[in-house]
Design an enzyme around this catalytic site. Structure first.
Site, PDB file in Angstrom:
ATOM      1  N   LYS A  47      33.629  30.125  34.537  1.00  0.00           N
ATOM      2  CA  LYS A  47      34.267  30.104  36.029  1.00  0.00           C
ATOM      3  C   LYS A  47      33.830  30.125  36.806  1.00  0.00           C
ATOM      4  O   LYS A  47      32.772  30.659  37.425  1.00  0.00           O
ATOM      5  CB  LYS A  47      34.562  31.884  35.674  1.00  0.00           C
ATOM      6  CG  LYS A  47      36.164  32.627  36.544  1.00  0.00           C
ATOM      7  CD  LYS A  47      36.266  33.605  36.005  1.00  0.00           C
ATOM      8  CE  LYS A  47      35.030  35.017  36.538  1.00  0.00           C
ATOM      9  NZ  LYS A  47      35.554  36.139  37.233  1.00  0.00           N
ATOM     10  N   ASP A  73      34.874  41.411  28.420  1.00  0.00           N
ATOM     11  CA  ASP A  73      35.508  41.514  30.356  1.00  0.00           C
ATOM     12  C   ASP A  73      34.781  43.130  30.406  1.00  0.00           C
ATOM     13  O   ASP A  73      34.420  43.873  29.936  1.00  0.00           O
ATOM     14  CB  ASP A  73      36.402  41.469  30.520  1.00  0.00           C
ATOM     15  CG  ASP A  73      36.433  40.511  31.613  1.00  0.00           C
ATOM     16  OD1 ASP A  73      35.558  40.631  32.438  1.00  0.00           O
ATOM     17  OD2 ASP A  73      37.418  40.207  32.527  1.00  0.00           O
ATOM     18  N   ASP A  77      41.019  44.239  35.919  1.00  0.00           N
ATOM     19  CA  ASP A  77      41.892  44.246  37.529  1.00  0.00           C
ATOM     20  C   ASP A  77      42.888  43.936  37.565  1.00  0.00           C
ATOM     21  O   ASP A  77      43.778  45.169  37.146  1.00  0.00           O
ATOM     22  CB  ASP A  77      40.947  43.959  38.881  1.00  0.00           C
ATOM     23  CG  ASP A  77      41.365  44.168  40.078  1.00  0.00           C
ATOM     24  OD1 ASP A  77      41.899  45.237  40.202  1.00  0.00           O
ATOM     25  OD2 ASP A  77      41.387  43.721  40.826  1.00  0.00           O
ATOM     26  N   GLY A  80      44.309  39.053  35.330  1.00  0.00           N
ATOM     27  CA  GLY A  80      44.072  37.419  35.676  1.00  0.00           C
ATOM     28  C   GLY A  80      43.000  35.927  34.583  1.00  0.00           C
ATOM     29  O   GLY A  80      43.243  35.793  34.458  1.00  0.00           O
ATOM     30  N   THR A  81      41.906  37.430  34.688  1.00  0.00           N
ATOM     31  CA  THR A  81      40.795  36.467  33.905  1.00  0.00           C
ATOM     32  C   THR A  81      41.249  36.351  32.672  1.00  0.00           C
ATOM     33  O   THR A  81      40.355  35.506  32.146  1.00  0.00           O
ATOM     34  CB  THR A  81      39.489  37.326  34.342  1.00  0.00           C
ATOM     35  OG1 THR A  81      39.193  36.918  36.282  1.00  0.00           O
ATOM     36  CG2 THR A  81      38.634  36.797  34.132  1.00  0.00           C
TER      37      THR A  81
END
Length: 100
Positions: A47, A73, A77, A80-81
């Site tokens: 990424k 992960d 937040d 989106g990731t």
């Protein structure tokens, strides 16, 4: 192994063809340890961010075809990731994707 003392582990996931993956370079080593602990595969997701909360590029390193993938992960937040990682993994032929 220190891992079980760092955070509670679930029982061995009973999914067939299981693969662990992480979209965060800070979690690669933890993800590899989990994969080894449960005796399953590990795959990287590369990424690159152009600015905070914006992914410029993400790519899967390795094969996830017909695999059940657990994404690990560190911080969520906006989500989106994880969403982008799940999309890329599914586009590469994964059977399912779960986040942990």
């Amino acid at each position: 192994m220190l891992l079980p003392s760092l955070f509670p582990l679930p029982e061995n996931p009973s999914l067939e063809n299981l693969t662990f993956a992480s979209p965060e370079h800070r979690r690669y080593s933890s993800c590899r340890v989990l994969a080894k602990y449960f005796q399953h595969r590990f795959r990287d997701l590369y990424k690159h961010r152009s600015k905070p909360n914006e992914i410029a590029k993400m790519a899967l390193v390795g094969d996830c075809e017909k695999r059940n993938v657990i994404l690990l992960d560190d911080i969520v937040d906006t989500g989106g990731t994880l969403c982008k990682a799940a999309q890329i993994i599914m586009e590469n032929g994964a059977k399912s994707v779960r986040a942990w």
